[in-house]
Design an enzyme around this catalytic site. Structure first.
Site, short mmCIF file in Angstrom:
data_model
loop_
_atom_site.label_atom_id
_atom_site.label_comp_id
_atom_site.label_asym_id
_atom_site.label_seq_id
_atom_site.Cartn_x
_atom_site.Cartn_y
_atom_site.Cartn_z
N THR A 16 11.33 -10.16 66.13
CA THR A 16 11.55 -11.20 65.12
C THR A 16 12.78 -10.90 64.28
O THR A 16 13.51 -11.79 63.87
CB THR A 16 10.32 -11.31 64.19
OG1 THR A 16 9.13 -11.35 64.97
CG2 THR A 16 10.39 -12.55 63.32
N SER A 111 12.60 -2.93 57.47
CA SER A 111 12.05 -3.82 56.45
C SER A 111 10.77 -3.30 55.79
O SER A 111 10.78 -2.24 55.19
CB SER A 111 11.84 -5.19 57.10
OG SER A 111 11.51 -6.12 56.13
N HIS A 112 9.67 -4.03 55.98
CA HIS A 112 8.43 -3.67 55.30
C HIS A 112 7.64 -2.59 56.02
O HIS A 112 6.59 -2.16 55.54
CB HIS A 112 7.56 -4.92 55.16
CG HIS A 112 7.26 -5.54 56.50
ND1 HIS A 112 8.22 -6.18 57.24
CD2 HIS A 112 6.14 -5.57 57.24
CE1 HIS A 112 7.68 -6.59 58.38
NE2 HIS A 112 6.42 -6.23 58.41
N LYS A 124 19.67 -4.09 63.13
CA LYS A 124 19.77 -5.54 63.26
C LYS A 124 21.24 -5.93 63.22
O LYS A 124 22.01 -5.36 62.45
CB LYS A 124 19.03 -6.16 62.09
CG LYS A 124 18.86 -7.64 62.18
CD LYS A 124 17.90 -8.15 61.12
CE LYS A 124 18.56 -8.19 59.78
NZ LYS A 124 17.97 -9.21 58.89
N ASP A 275 10.50 -5.68 49.21
CA ASP A 275 10.14 -4.81 50.34
C ASP A 275 11.21 -3.77 50.64
O ASP A 275 12.16 -3.59 49.87
CB ASP A 275 9.84 -5.65 51.58
CG ASP A 275 11.10 -6.28 52.16
OD1 ASP A 275 12.04 -6.51 51.40
OD2 ASP A 275 11.13 -6.53 53.39
N ASP A 277 13.80 -3.48 52.58
CA ASP A 277 15.22 -3.85 52.63
C ASP A 277 15.60 -4.93 51.64
O ASP A 277 16.72 -5.44 51.67
CB ASP A 277 15.62 -4.25 54.06
CG ASP A 277 14.86 -5.47 54.55
OD1 ASP A 277 13.72 -5.68 54.11
OD2 ASP A 277 15.41 -6.22 55.37
N ASP A 279 14.57 -8.10 51.11
CA ASP A 279 14.65 -9.54 51.37
C ASP A 279 13.34 -10.27 51.04
O ASP A 279 13.32 -11.48 50.97
CB ASP A 279 15.13 -9.84 52.81
CG ASP A 279 14.30 -9.15 53.86
OD1 ASP A 279 13.34 -8.43 53.52
OD2 ASP A 279 14.61 -9.34 55.06
N ARG A 280 12.26 -9.52 50.86
CA ARG A 280 10.99 -10.18 50.53
C ARG A 280 10.72 -10.15 49.03
O ARG A 280 11.28 -9.32 48.31
CB ARG A 280 9.82 -9.47 51.23
CG ARG A 280 9.88 -9.57 52.71
CD ARG A 280 8.64 -8.97 53.33
NE ARG A 280 8.72 -9.11 54.78
CZ ARG A 280 7.68 -9.17 55.59
NH1 ARG A 280 6.46 -9.06 55.10
NH2 ARG A 280 7.84 -9.31 56.88
N THR A 342 8.93 -18.64 63.44
CA THR A 342 8.96 -17.50 62.53
C THR A 342 10.24 -16.69 62.70
O THR A 342 10.66 -16.41 63.82
CB THR A 342 7.74 -16.60 62.81
OG1 THR A 342 6.56 -17.35 62.48
CG2 THR A 342 7.77 -15.33 61.99
N GLU A 361 9.42 -18.55 54.14
CA GLU A 361 8.34 -18.21 55.05
C GLU A 361 7.14 -17.72 54.25
O GLU A 361 7.30 -17.18 53.16
CB GLU A 361 8.77 -17.09 56.00
CG GLU A 361 9.94 -17.44 56.88
CD GLU A 361 10.15 -16.35 57.93
OE1 GLU A 361 9.58 -16.50 59.02
OE2 GLU A 361 10.85 -15.38 57.66
N GLU A 362 5.97 -17.87 54.87
CA GLU A 362 4.74 -17.41 54.21
C GLU A 362 4.72 -15.90 54.00
O GLU A 362 3.97 -15.40 53.18
CB GLU A 362 3.52 -17.82 55.03
CG GLU A 362 3.54 -17.46 56.53
CD GLU A 362 3.47 -15.99 56.84
OE1 GLU A 362 2.73 -15.29 56.14
OE2 GLU A 362 4.14 -15.55 57.79
N SER A 363 5.56 -15.18 54.74
CA SER A 363 5.55 -13.72 54.70
C SER A 363 6.40 -13.20 53.53
O SER A 363 7.14 -12.24 53.69
CB SER A 363 6.06 -13.18 56.02
OG SER A 363 7.33 -13.75 56.31
N LYS A 374 16.77 -14.07 53.73
CA LYS A 374 15.88 -14.27 52.60
C LYS A 374 16.27 -13.27 51.53
O LYS A 374 16.91 -12.26 51.83
CB LYS A 374 14.42 -14.16 53.01
CG LYS A 374 14.01 -12.89 53.74
CD LYS A 374 12.58 -13.05 54.24
CE LYS A 374 12.05 -11.78 54.87
NZ LYS A 374 12.31 -11.73 56.32
C1 VG1 Z 1 7.34 -10.84 60.12
C2 VG1 Z 1 7.07 -12.11 59.35
C3 VG1 Z 1 8.25 -13.06 59.47
C4 VG1 Z 1 9.52 -12.36 58.99
C5 VG1 Z 1 9.71 -11.06 59.76
C6 VG1 Z 1 10.88 -10.25 59.27
O1 VG1 Z 1 7.49 -11.14 61.50
O2 VG1 Z 1 5.89 -12.73 59.80
O3 VG1 Z 1 7.99 -14.22 58.73
O4 VG1 Z 1 10.63 -13.17 59.19
O5 VG1 Z 1 8.54 -10.25 59.64
O6 VG1 Z 1 10.78 -9.99 57.91
P1 VG1 Z 1 6.31 -10.95 62.58
O7 VG1 Z 1 6.91 -11.30 63.90
O8 VG1 Z 1 5.83 -9.55 62.46
O9 VG1 Z 1 5.24 -11.90 62.16
V1 VG1 Z 1 11.37 -8.50 57.34
O10 VG1 Z 1 11.36 -8.57 55.64
O11 VG1 Z 1 10.34 -7.46 58.09
O12 VG1 Z 1 12.90 -8.41 58.02
CO CO Z 2 12.44 -7.20 54.79
#
Ligand code: VG1
Ligand code: CO
Length: 541
Positions: A16, A111-112, A124, A275, A277, A279-280, A342, A361-363, A374
């Protein structure tokens, strides 16, 4: 310069959001190098081009940065802009790419996902618009990685990234820049800092921001404390390579300390977290949680109040599993609301073509056309600016929004680290049952539609298939199933539950309780418990 012979790895398929693996995987000789060379080969001729480079500071960031610099020089980039100490938040990197019209950027982050020697690492590639490479590019990188047999690297000393300075590897210039300054200036340009500052000064506005020992610490100190005068607003602000052993994911399960603060008698007006990095974002009022889907809708509904968006917004986009709260706002405004798969990479074309201004996004992801990622701190500043304008509590703003647009009860249930085979079987089985579902009734609710979501990009007509199973139910609910594309261990099944409630007397109830029937139906349809051998989800957000 050396040309090193290598053997291809078959598992370098970006998910993703880039390539994410265990640190130990990236430490396998040539693993990182192969992927970086694949990116450079996908770019083609790197001669004379500018690259932006930085990461979230997690374990292995320092090593990877040095390797990438030496490889960039060998691949004939003319210049690399690196954040001091090798650090950039994801949104800051996006801004730096755009501002300097770079060819692209490499962001080091998972990221998270947790960090440290036994945690995760990631890499990335973002293109010249500052956004995550679209699928056509990530596919090309993946294809190259499967056949790669050599990479180029300059054999030289490590570069000092501790000072803001300019140096060289051979012909290539390296500009080490302040990681925070440009981004903080951009934020100051977008939002009304003097208004926020005066609210803070008068005691009418205060904040607790949890940086979760991740990248936003330095950004938060500069923006919230130095520029906006919010003393002691930042907690866990020192970035650590392992995030202090925590899980840098801003949600109700992982931002424990912030939650306690927001429940206390002296809770500030706004609570927020970001989070790994940056972006959340998570937005909290006093003892009150704002779902990311609601935050997106509220941001869209109020954007015109902000200096930057005072002309109004041209469109909204949300990822498919995100609640349809934003759709209601778009409907009333008479603008379009796009539903994308997503992942932020699907917003890039819409933003570039001026089809949307706000997306999310919901995340826990919200953003706008100011960059192509984001942006956690942007969202917090939006809420601060909104509170300063409205002089209402977070809870009142949300309640009022629900009264106007209706409430979308919403939750995501994650089943983490389940067996990959079992997860695939579950999805396969679900897929096969789809045609028989419409018209059937489960626990008193009739299924309207059942389909596998696919997306045709309205700008370049590219198609993304198999983006999740959607079940819609009468009168107005949805259940969505998909497998995560960011995990590094086993599979993660995500089940998204949404129920729309236009009746004001039935709003503001306990979300978990309202969604109990939908959760049960999800299990009836997909046989989750049986197939995953789990009694309940590992995380609910
Ligand atoms: C998750 C989230 C998605 C987000 C992605 C990257 O992906 O659901 O909405 O864009 O993480 O966010 P997945 O495929 O695990 O559902 V980040 O802040 O981790 O770059
Ligand atoms: Co992130």
């Amino acid at each position: 310069m050396k040309v090193i012979k290598t053997a291809a790895f078959q598992d370098q398929k970006p998910g993703t959001s880039g390539l994410r693996k265990k640190v130990t995987q990236f430490q396998i000789p040539h693993y990182l190098e192969n992927f970086v060379q694949s990116i450079f080969n996908a770019i083609g001729d790197c001669q004379g081009k500018l690259l932006v480079l930085g990461g979230d500071g997690r374990y292995y960031n320092k090593n990877a940065i040095q390797t990438i610099l030496k490889m960039a020089a060998a691949n004939k980039f003319s210049r690399v802009i690196v954040g001091q100490h090798g650090l950039f938040s994801t949104p800051a990197a996006s801004h730096i790419i755009r501002k300097n019209q770079a060819e692209g950027g490499i962001i080091l982050s998972a990221s998270h996902n947790p960090g440290g020697p036994n945690g995760d690492f990631g890499i990335k590639y973002n293109t010249s618009n500052g956004g995550p490479a679209p699928e056509i590019v990530t596919e090309a990188i993946y294809e190259i990685s499967q056949n790669i047999n050599e990479y180029c690297i300059v054999d030289t000393e490590n570069i000092d990234l501790s000072q803001i300075a300019t140096s060289k590897i051979g012909e290539m210039t390296i500009n080490v820049i302040d990681s925070v300054q440009d981004y903080a200036d951009l934020m100051q340009h977008i939002f009304d800092f003097s208004l926020i500052k005066s609210s803070v000064k008068s005691g009418a506005l205060n904040l607790c921001f949890d940086a979760m020992h991740a990248i936003t610490g330095p950004y938060a100190y500069e923006i919230f404390e130095n520029r906006l005068g919010m003393t002691n607003a930042v907690i866990n602000g020192i970035p650590l390579e392992d995030f202090g052993g925590g899980h840098p994911d801003p949600n109700l399960s992982h931002a424990e300390q912030l939650l306690q603060t927001m429940k206390s008698i002296n809770a500030p007006d706004l609570g927020a977290a970001s989070d790994g990095d940056g972006d959340r974002n998570m937005i909290l009022g006093r003892n009150f949680f704002v779902t990311p889907s609601d935050s997106l809708a509220i941001i869209a509904a109020n954007a015109h109040l902000m200096r930057e968006y005072r002309q109004g917004i041209c469109g909204i986009a949300r990822s498919m599993p995100t609640s349809r709260a934003a759709d209601k706002v778009a409907e009333r405004m008479g603008i379009e609301c796009f539903e994308t798969p997503t992942g932020w990479k699907f917003f890039g074309n819409l933003l570039d073509a001026n089809k949307i201004t706000i997306c999310g996004e919901e995340s826990f992801g919200t953003g706008s056309d100011h960059i192509r990622e984001k942006d956690g701190i942007w969202a917090v500043l939006f809420w601060l600016n909104l509170l300063a304008i409205k002089k209402q509590s977070v809870e009142d703003i949300v309640n009022q929004h629900w009264k106007t647009y209706g409430q979308h009860y919403y939750a995501r249930h994650d089943y983490e680290e389940i067996d990959i085979g079992k997860a695939k079987d579950l999805m396969q089985n679900l897929e096969e049952s789809l045609t028989g579902l419409p018209g059937k009734t489960f626990r008193g609710l009739e299924i309207k539609e059942a389909f596998n979501f696919s997306y045709t990009d309205p700008v370049d007509a590219s198609v993304a298939k198999n983006q999740g199973i959607v079940i819609t139910l009468k009168p107005d609910s949805r259940i969505i199933f998909r497998l995560s594309g960011t995990g590094t261990q086993g599979a993660t099944l995500r089940v998204y539950l949404e129920s729309y409630e236009p009746d004001q007397t039935k709003q503001g109830l306990n979300t978990h309780e309202v969604l109990v029937p939908l959760a049960a139906i999800a299990n009836d349809i997909a046989d989750i418990r049986q197939r995953t051998a789990r009694e309940k989800p590992s995380v609910i957000t």
